[in-house]
Design an enzyme around this catalytic site. Sequence first.
Site, PDB file in Angstrom:
ATOM      1  N   HIS A 176       6.625 -27.575   6.663  1.00  0.00           N
ATOM      2  CA  HIS A 176       8.011 -27.950   6.953  1.00  0.00           C
ATOM      3  C   HIS A 176       8.925 -27.588   5.784  1.00  0.00           C
ATOM      4  O   HIS A 176       9.966 -26.955   5.967  1.00  0.00           O
ATOM      5  CB  HIS A 176       8.081 -29.451   7.248  1.00  0.00           C
ATOM      6  CG  HIS A 176       9.466 -29.948   7.519  1.00  0.00           C
ATOM      7  ND1 HIS A 176      10.279 -30.467   6.533  1.00  0.00           N
ATOM      8  CD2 HIS A 176      10.188 -29.977   8.665  1.00  0.00           C
ATOM      9  CE1 HIS A 176      11.448 -30.811   7.054  1.00  0.00           C
ATOM     10  NE2 HIS A 176      11.420 -30.526   8.348  1.00  0.00           N
ATOM     11  N   CYS A 218      18.574 -16.622  18.697  1.00  0.00           N
ATOM     12  CA  CYS A 218      18.993 -17.578  17.667  1.00  0.00           C
ATOM     13  C   CYS A 218      17.800 -18.216  16.978  1.00  0.00           C
ATOM     14  O   CYS A 218      17.941 -19.162  16.233  1.00  0.00           O
ATOM     15  CB  CYS A 218      19.894 -18.645  18.266  1.00  0.00           C
ATOM     16  SG  CYS A 218      19.101 -19.636  19.532  1.00  0.00           S
ATOM     17  N   LYS A 223      -2.531  12.246   0.288  1.00  0.00           N
ATOM     18  CA  LYS A 223      -2.793  13.029  -0.915  1.00  0.00           C
ATOM     19  C   LYS A 223      -2.991  14.500  -0.561  1.00  0.00           C
ATOM     20  O   LYS A 223      -2.406  15.380  -1.182  1.00  0.00           O
ATOM     21  CB  LYS A 223      -4.033  12.470  -1.615  1.00  0.00           C
ATOM     22  CG  LYS A 223      -4.169  12.889  -3.053  1.00  0.00           C
ATOM     23  CD  LYS A 223      -5.436  12.313  -3.680  1.00  0.00           C
ATOM     24  CE  LYS A 223      -5.258  10.847  -4.034  1.00  0.00           C
ATOM     25  NZ  LYS A 223      -6.545  10.218  -4.419  1.00  0.00           N
ATOM     26  N   TYR A 227      23.297  -9.349  20.028  1.00  0.00           N
ATOM     27  CA  TYR A 227      23.444  -9.879  18.672  1.00  0.00           C
ATOM     28  C   TYR A 227      22.199 -10.647  18.247  1.00  0.00           C
ATOM     29  O   TYR A 227      21.385 -11.049  19.077  1.00  0.00           O
ATOM     30  CB  TYR A 227      24.674 -10.796  18.567  1.00  0.00           C
ATOM     31  CG  TYR A 227      24.553 -12.106  19.311  1.00  0.00           C
ATOM     32  CD1 TYR A 227      23.961 -13.227  18.718  1.00  0.00           C
ATOM     33  CD2 TYR A 227      25.023 -12.228  20.618  1.00  0.00           C
ATOM     34  CE1 TYR A 227      23.843 -14.419  19.406  1.00  0.00           C
ATOM     35  CE2 TYR A 227      24.909 -13.412  21.319  1.00  0.00           C
ATOM     36  CZ  TYR A 227      24.312 -14.508  20.711  1.00  0.00           C
ATOM     37  OH  TYR A 227      24.179 -15.684  21.388  1.00  0.00           O
ATOM     38  N   ARG A 230     -11.960  13.386  -3.839  1.00  0.00           N
ATOM     39  CA  ARG A 230     -10.913  12.359  -3.839  1.00  0.00           C
ATOM     40  C   ARG A 230     -10.628  11.887  -2.420  1.00  0.00           C
ATOM     41  O   ARG A 230     -10.333  12.683  -1.549  1.00  0.00           O
ATOM     42  CB  ARG A 230      -9.627  12.922  -4.439  1.00  0.00           C
ATOM     43  CG  ARG A 230      -9.849  13.843  -5.599  1.00  0.00           C
ATOM     44  CD  ARG A 230      -8.627  14.667  -5.961  1.00  0.00           C
ATOM     45  NE  ARG A 230      -7.520  13.883  -6.478  1.00  0.00           N
ATOM     46  CZ  ARG A 230      -6.333  14.407  -6.786  1.00  0.00           C
ATOM     47  NH1 ARG A 230      -6.104  15.708  -6.594  1.00  0.00           N
ATOM     48  NH2 ARG A 230      -5.374  13.648  -7.253  1.00  0.00           N
ATOM     49  N   GLY A 244      -9.510  -0.639  -1.639  1.00  0.00           N
ATOM     50  CA  GLY A 244     -10.884  -0.655  -1.156  1.00  0.00           C
ATOM     51  C   GLY A 244     -11.456   0.724  -0.885  1.00  0.00           C
ATOM     52  O   GLY A 244     -12.645   0.879  -0.649  1.00  0.00           O
ATOM     53  N   MET A 255     -12.648   4.651  -1.716  1.00  0.00           N
ATOM     54  CA  MET A 255     -13.467   5.115  -2.831  1.00  0.00           C
ATOM     55  C   MET A 255     -12.641   5.712  -3.962  1.00  0.00           C
ATOM     56  O   MET A 255     -11.689   6.443  -3.732  1.00  0.00           O
ATOM     57  CB  MET A 255     -14.478   6.151  -2.349  1.00  0.00           C
ATOM     58  CG  MET A 255     -15.552   6.402  -3.406  1.00  0.00           C
ATOM     59  SD  MET A 255     -16.658   7.747  -2.970  1.00  0.00           S
ATOM     60  CE  MET A 255     -15.769   9.121  -3.669  1.00  0.00           C
ATOM     61  N   ARG A 276       3.736  12.023  -4.874  1.00  0.00           N
ATOM     62  CA  ARG A 276       4.095  11.264  -3.680  1.00  0.00           C
ATOM     63  C   ARG A 276       5.427  10.579  -3.958  1.00  0.00           C
ATOM     64  O   ARG A 276       5.848  10.478  -5.118  1.00  0.00           O
ATOM     65  CB  ARG A 276       3.024  10.231  -3.346  1.00  0.00           C
ATOM     66  CG  ARG A 276       2.948   9.157  -4.383  1.00  0.00           C
ATOM     67  CD  ARG A 276       1.793   8.222  -4.196  1.00  0.00           C
ATOM     68  NE  ARG A 276       1.452   7.719  -5.525  1.00  0.00           N
ATOM     69  CZ  ARG A 276       0.332   7.124  -5.838  1.00  0.00           C
ATOM     70  NH1 ARG A 276      -0.604   6.965  -4.937  1.00  0.00           N
ATOM     71  NH2 ARG A 276       0.114   6.699  -7.047  1.00  0.00           N
TER      72      ARG A 276
HETATM   73  P1  ADP Z   1      -6.082   7.925  -7.162  1.00  0.00           P
HETATM   74  O1  ADP Z   1      -5.814   7.971  -5.717  1.00  0.00           O
HETATM   75  O2  ADP Z   1      -6.796   6.707  -7.602  1.00  0.00           O
HETATM   76  O3  ADP Z   1      -4.874   8.250  -7.974  1.00  0.00           O
HETATM   77  P2  ADP Z   1      -6.971  10.601  -7.718  1.00  0.00           P
HETATM   78  O4  ADP Z   1      -7.735  11.371  -6.719  1.00  0.00           O
HETATM   79  O5  ADP Z   1      -5.546  10.965  -7.864  1.00  0.00           O
HETATM   80  O6  ADP Z   1      -7.157   9.061  -7.433  1.00  0.00           O
HETATM   81  O7  ADP Z   1      -7.738  10.844  -9.067  1.00  0.00           O
HETATM   82  C1  ADP Z   1      -7.945   9.957 -10.109  1.00  0.00           C
HETATM   83  C2  ADP Z   1      -7.594  10.634 -11.428  1.00  0.00           C
HETATM   84  O8  ADP Z   1      -8.319  11.845 -11.576  1.00  0.00           O
HETATM   85  C3  ADP Z   1      -6.142  11.016 -11.504  1.00  0.00           C
HETATM   86  O9  ADP Z   1      -5.687  10.805 -12.813  1.00  0.00           O
HETATM   87  C4  ADP Z   1      -6.142  12.463 -11.180  1.00  0.00           C
HETATM   88  O10 ADP Z   1      -5.050  13.103 -11.755  1.00  0.00           O
HETATM   89  C5  ADP Z   1      -7.458  12.943 -11.773  1.00  0.00           C
HETATM   90  N1  ADP Z   1      -7.989  14.099 -11.077  1.00  0.00           N
HETATM   91  C6  ADP Z   1      -8.272  14.191  -9.764  1.00  0.00           C
HETATM   92  N2  ADP Z   1      -8.723  15.421  -9.454  1.00  0.00           N
HETATM   93  C7  ADP Z   1      -8.734  16.121 -10.594  1.00  0.00           C
HETATM   94  C8  ADP Z   1      -9.083  17.471 -10.922  1.00  0.00           C
HETATM   95  N3  ADP Z   1      -9.495  18.322  -9.993  1.00  0.00           N
HETATM   96  N4  ADP Z   1      -8.964  17.850 -12.194  1.00  0.00           N
HETATM   97  C9  ADP Z   1      -8.537  16.977 -13.136  1.00  0.00           C
HETATM   98  N5  ADP Z   1      -8.193  15.711 -12.900  1.00  0.00           N
HETATM   99  C10 ADP Z   1      -8.274  15.278 -11.637  1.00  0.00           C
HETATM  100 MG    MG Z   2      -3.891   9.730  -8.143  1.00  0.00          MG
END
Ligand code: ADP
Ligand code: MG
Length: 902
Positions: A456, A854, A27, A874, A96, A105, A107, A340
């Site tokens: 099996h 094989c 990210k 092969y 984030r 899992g 956060m 992404r």
């Molecule tokens: P995930 O990995 O679960 O997608 P994100 O970090 O992308 O988590 O964030 C979850 C939600 O919060 C997403 O919809 C993202 O666009 C929104 N979001 C994250 N950071 C901000 C921000 N700085 N301002 C507004 N929305 C945000």
């Molecule tokens: Mg996201």
Amino acid sequence: MSENKDQKFVYDFTEGNRDLKDLLGGKGANLAEMTNLGLPVPPGFTITTEACKVYLASGEAPAALRDEVSAHLAALEAKMGKKLGQSDDPLLVSVRSGAKFSMPGMMDTVLNIGLSDESVAGLASQAGNERFAWDSYRRLIQMFGKTVLDVDGELFEEALDEAKAAKKVAVDTDLDAADLKKLVTRFKKIVAKQAGREFPQDAREQLDLAVEAVFNSWNTDRAKLYRRQERIPSDLGTAVNICSMVFGNLGPDSGTGVAFTRDPASGHAGVYGDYLQNAQGEDVVAGIRNTVPLADLETIDKASYDQLMTIMTTLETHYKDLCDIEFTIERGQLWMLQTRVGKRTAGAAFRIATQLVDQGLIDEAEALQRVNGAQLAQLMFPRFDEGASTELLGRGIAASPGAAVGKAVFDSYTAVKWSRSGEKVILIRRETNPDDLDGMIAAEGILTSRGGKTSHAAVVARGMGKTCVCGAEDLEVDTKRRRMTVGGKVIEEGDVVSIDGSTGKVYLGEVPVVPSPVVEYFEGRMHAGADDADELVQAVHRIMAYADRVRRLRVRANADNAEDALRARRFGAQGIGLCRTEHMFLGERRELVEHLILADTDKERDEALSALLPLQKKDFVELFEAMDGLPVTVRLLDPPLHEFLPDITELSVRVALAEARKDANENDLRLLQAVHKLHEQNPMLGLRGVRLGLVIPGLFAMQVRAIAEAAAERKNAKGDPRAEIMVPLVGTVQELEIVREEADAVIAEVEAATGTSLKLSIGTMIELPRAALTAGQIAEAAQFFSFGTNDLTQTVWGFSRDDVEASFFTAYLEKGIFGVSPFETIDKDGVGALVRSAAQAGRETRPDLKLGVCGEHGGDPESVHFFHEVGLDYVSCSPFRIPVARLEAGRAAAESKGSDSR
Ligand code: ADP
Ligand code: MG
Ligand code: MG
């Protein structure tokens, strides 16, 4: 973990780029990439995975981190013209998580960090919108409480629902500032009670606690298990992104959305995504209110829409792939929050790859990296018509994909009999064993009530490319009475059932099936150039052509008869890597094998062998004809002889009953003796393979003669037979030498008698650790090696496959000891290491030694890459897997070429 003095733990978004995923996580790296592309990304910074590593190793964040964060925060505050949590005009941020690989899992994001009882008023007056400020604050307490302070999220949801109910409204946007204010009080009480502390009012404390919670989330149970199964190293750590907030919840001129640069289902360019007005963060995917299609944004906010379209084109051209995007519009201003490379369906993967080639964005080698064998395999299975109405009977394990419909039969014999008369049948057993093979071949699909993905039934069905649902425990299979019961319902022999090997579902009655166009294409029934050929078939055709052009590994088939061989050829096989001769000893010929086993004198034995010879020869003639011009590796008899004799208990009973009636059958008595004599505690490690050839005079000679005579016959018919004789289960070169001498003599005899020069090569399987360890010696007597990775896996691990798969593999998979069974994907570190060193040692002795594999691994994507890398010539796999192996061999070659030139 030692701290390097000059190490930098925090990167501004302007400092990173997409290649820094190791350090900044996926990210963070992409946020930096977008920032540097000049796209509107809210300013922010990323704490590196290195900082997380220090924290995980020592329990404390690196000493320098706090100051670095302060410095970056100060710069951010200067840029934004306000301070984090400032009471009259607060800067708010999101925290984030973001590791190199996205994983479950970790956060959840916390939004609106920086709000407090004081600054909420400042936010309200700055925005001129009190409702918005209180909405943001309640979201913060909710997210922070749940993810940082571990409060049960349900409690907040319930409180929110109660607030809506009290006001008799359905959606959160109908709550006004006063309602939200009350809700905040309620939320704070929940936090205090559940977390044993007040919700922190200090903005920096909120930030620091959230960052630490992200670090800690690296080690949640879910994340740990996922990493173990996916073989993701456990010490990578996660990055943390701190991003200034933008607000989609400021009113109808604001909103949040997700988008794809093209359709992830079809690959077509166009406008795909969802948008939600007056909303924040996950609202758009959480289903709390109805979203609108992205195209509607054009009427809602044309300027933002146009800008978004331009950005999407920029991103796709830049990433040269389908991207998925998160964005927010704050009062008419568009902000990019994430991008992404997006997930896609198997069909879309092929189409997108060729579309991007046509657009000139990627080359053929890159196109190969955009698809994989698992996706191709998925496209090759027929499917149930999704629109059909169905009656679900139960559910088992999706063991071998596909959709099969047929009449229920409960034994192999009936399966064969009915299918001969043109009926489609589903073979239903409690579990299957090798005796069911004919029935499994005859059936459309196999359903068992016991056994797992590696039983099996599952393993054999996968090998045959046949639909299988196994371990459907709700079904009570009664083979004696030829029926099964499910929750009181009785399904009799002949009732129609449908099974879906991709989902594990079992249906009563006939669910309509649609065939796979991709298989129609491989079978030659549909041409990629034809007018009605769909886009998918064209894309697959092109990608396969790329793969065939670059691959170094040849692909052969495991096939025992002409029919399979011809199919394999249509699918692109370049020979047969394994023809098992034991199937040629079954059925009506079993009696001849009995004669051989029971023979007391040389004469009796010779008679038995001479009776088998013409039958074997005929099989080989057909096979060599089907594979004319291509190599055919014939393996001499491998399984223990008792497999050709009647079952010990059955026979004992028969003999006992006969004796009681005083009319004992001489032959049965002798058979019983033989069965007792041949009975083994552990047949897998007993009298089989080359050992049989060495103790049963004339057996291998007869097989070699059949091969040689068949080859001579084909030669004289102007064919081009290319037989290779393979000796199974060799552990030491002496065994092979003895068999070779005998074989060479037989071949010379046949050559002289038929006036041909046959050029048969003789080689061996490498399937015992000792063979692998002494491969240098064995190569002196072998012209080729074929790695029998099934048995090699059994013997290297000390696993008896049929036993361990049924008993404890499930536990091993659950505990993450393997991510996948070593019988499916080669265990590179153990079994693979032996393959690698044996290949090397063999080639040292004999530089032109031909090397193949094989085992079932020959059709497994990951294993194919491994075999490419260790330099085999092969891989051989079941006919159905051939396209997958071709594709993966091409991908492996393109990949290693790419890394050479880099
Ligand atoms: P995930 O990995 O679960 O997608 P994100 O970090 O992308 O988590 O964030 C979850 C939600 O919060 C997403 O919809 C993202 O666009 C929104 N979001 C994250 N950071 C901000 C921000 N700085 N301002 C507004 N929305 C945000
Ligand atoms: Mg996201
Ligand atoms: Mg074997």
